[in-house]
Design an enzyme around this catalytic site. Structure first.
Site, short mmCIF file in Angstrom:
data_model
loop_
_atom_site.label_atom_id
_atom_site.label_comp_id
_atom_site.label_asym_id
_atom_site.label_seq_id
_atom_site.Cartn_x
_atom_site.Cartn_y
_atom_site.Cartn_z
N ASN A 1 -10.12 -3.15 -6.45
CA ASN A 1 -9.37 -2.39 -7.23
C ASN A 1 -9.89 -2.15 -8.91
O ASN A 1 -9.72 -1.06 -9.15
CB ASN A 1 -8.35 -2.54 -7.06
CG ASN A 1 -7.11 -3.10 -6.20
OD1 ASN A 1 -6.25 -3.21 -5.24
ND2 ASN A 1 -7.79 -2.03 -5.20
N ASP B 1 0.87 -1.39 0.30
CA ASP B 1 0.03 0.31 0.04
C ASP B 1 0.79 1.34 -0.29
O ASP B 1 2.09 0.93 0.44
CB ASP B 1 -1.32 -0.16 1.16
CG ASP B 1 -2.19 0.78 1.08
OD1 ASP B 1 -2.45 1.44 -0.27
OD2 ASP B 1 -3.12 1.12 2.38
#
Ligand code: FPP
Length: 241
Positions: A65, A17
């Site tokens: 995503n 991340d």
């Protein structure tokens, strides 16, 4: 660092991340952050296996995503199409096997599925470690597909209900891998985001503030020192203390 003096987790999970924020802070496009993240992973994964880690699971792209902008999704799909194969060839030299966890349905393109199959195929005989790439992945859907497979095996009398146990459930996941010992999520976010929930039950959690492109070998060694300090009791109590 003397790796003999520290505890090495057998299975490490990483939620990669902070690529976007890394790029933004440098006045660059988000896509440059993903590129930097990918390049970092190549070196970092080799280092991790060299320390003695046997399985590395990385969250490369969640099913959710796909909700990102078309431009970002397309960039990432092209990045995977262009770089996975070369990465697999490099890992083959390191004797590391690549496996993928995730759904194969649309919007994943045929071309990418073929590349995924090729990566698995060229590294299938490697034995030093396993890189599990979670792509188009979600833990809830992994568990649901496991339940369906178990149901079918029960119906077909391949297994008996009385024999079904917690360890057997791993066998029905996308990949039959051992539980995760150490989970790292970079960038300071404190969430699991639907990543390998069954496998994470007793994992030690580590949330460094560093964005993924900057999470280098030294940062991982720092993480290992932290892991060594953790007292893993798996719900029990150590009465000798
Ligand atoms: C999270 O950062 C990252 C992603 C959604 C994609 C990560 C993918 C790679 C680094 C390539 C991985 C490649 C392989 C082979 C596994 P973010 O975009 O959420 O960053 P932000 O939170 O700062 O916006």
């Amino acid at each position: 660092m003397d790796y003999k003096k520290i505890k090495i987790p057998h299975h490490v999970g990483i939620i990669l991340d902070g690529n976007g924020r890394w790029a933004k802070e440098r006045g660059m496009k988000r896509s440059s952050g993903h590129e930097a993240g990918f390049d970092n992973l190549v070196g970092l994964s080799k280092h991790m296996f060299n320390t003695g880690v046997k399985i590395l699971s990385v969250y490369a792209f969640s099913t959710e995503n796909f909700k990102r902008s078309k431009e970002e999704v397309n960039f990432l799909m092209n990045l995977f199409e262009n770089k996975f194969k070369k990465y697999a060839e490099e890992l083959k030299k390191e004797n590391i096997k690549i496996v993928f966890s995730g759904g194969r349905e649309k919007p994943v393109k045929e071309k990418l599925l073929k590349i995924i199959d090729e990566c698995e195929n060229i590294t299938k005989d490697c034995t030093r470690g396993i890189l599990n790439i979670c792509f188009n992945y979600g833990s809830h859907s992994e568990i649901v597909q496991a339940i369906k497979k178990i149901h079918k095996d029960l119906e077909d009398n391949k297994i008996k209900e009385k024999d079904l146990n917690e360890d057997m459930v791993y066998h029905y996941m996308f990949q039959d891998l051992e539980p995760i010992d150490f989970l790292i999520r970079t960038s300071g976010e404190l969430r699991l985001s639907n990543f390998m929930l069954y496998q994470l039950s007793y994992a030690e959690l580590y949330f460094p503030k560093t964005y993924f492109p900057d999470f280098n070998n030294k940062e991982f060694d720092k993480a290992l020192i932290e892991y060594t300090k953790r007292d893993r009791r798996f719900g029990g109590i150590d009465y000798s203390k």
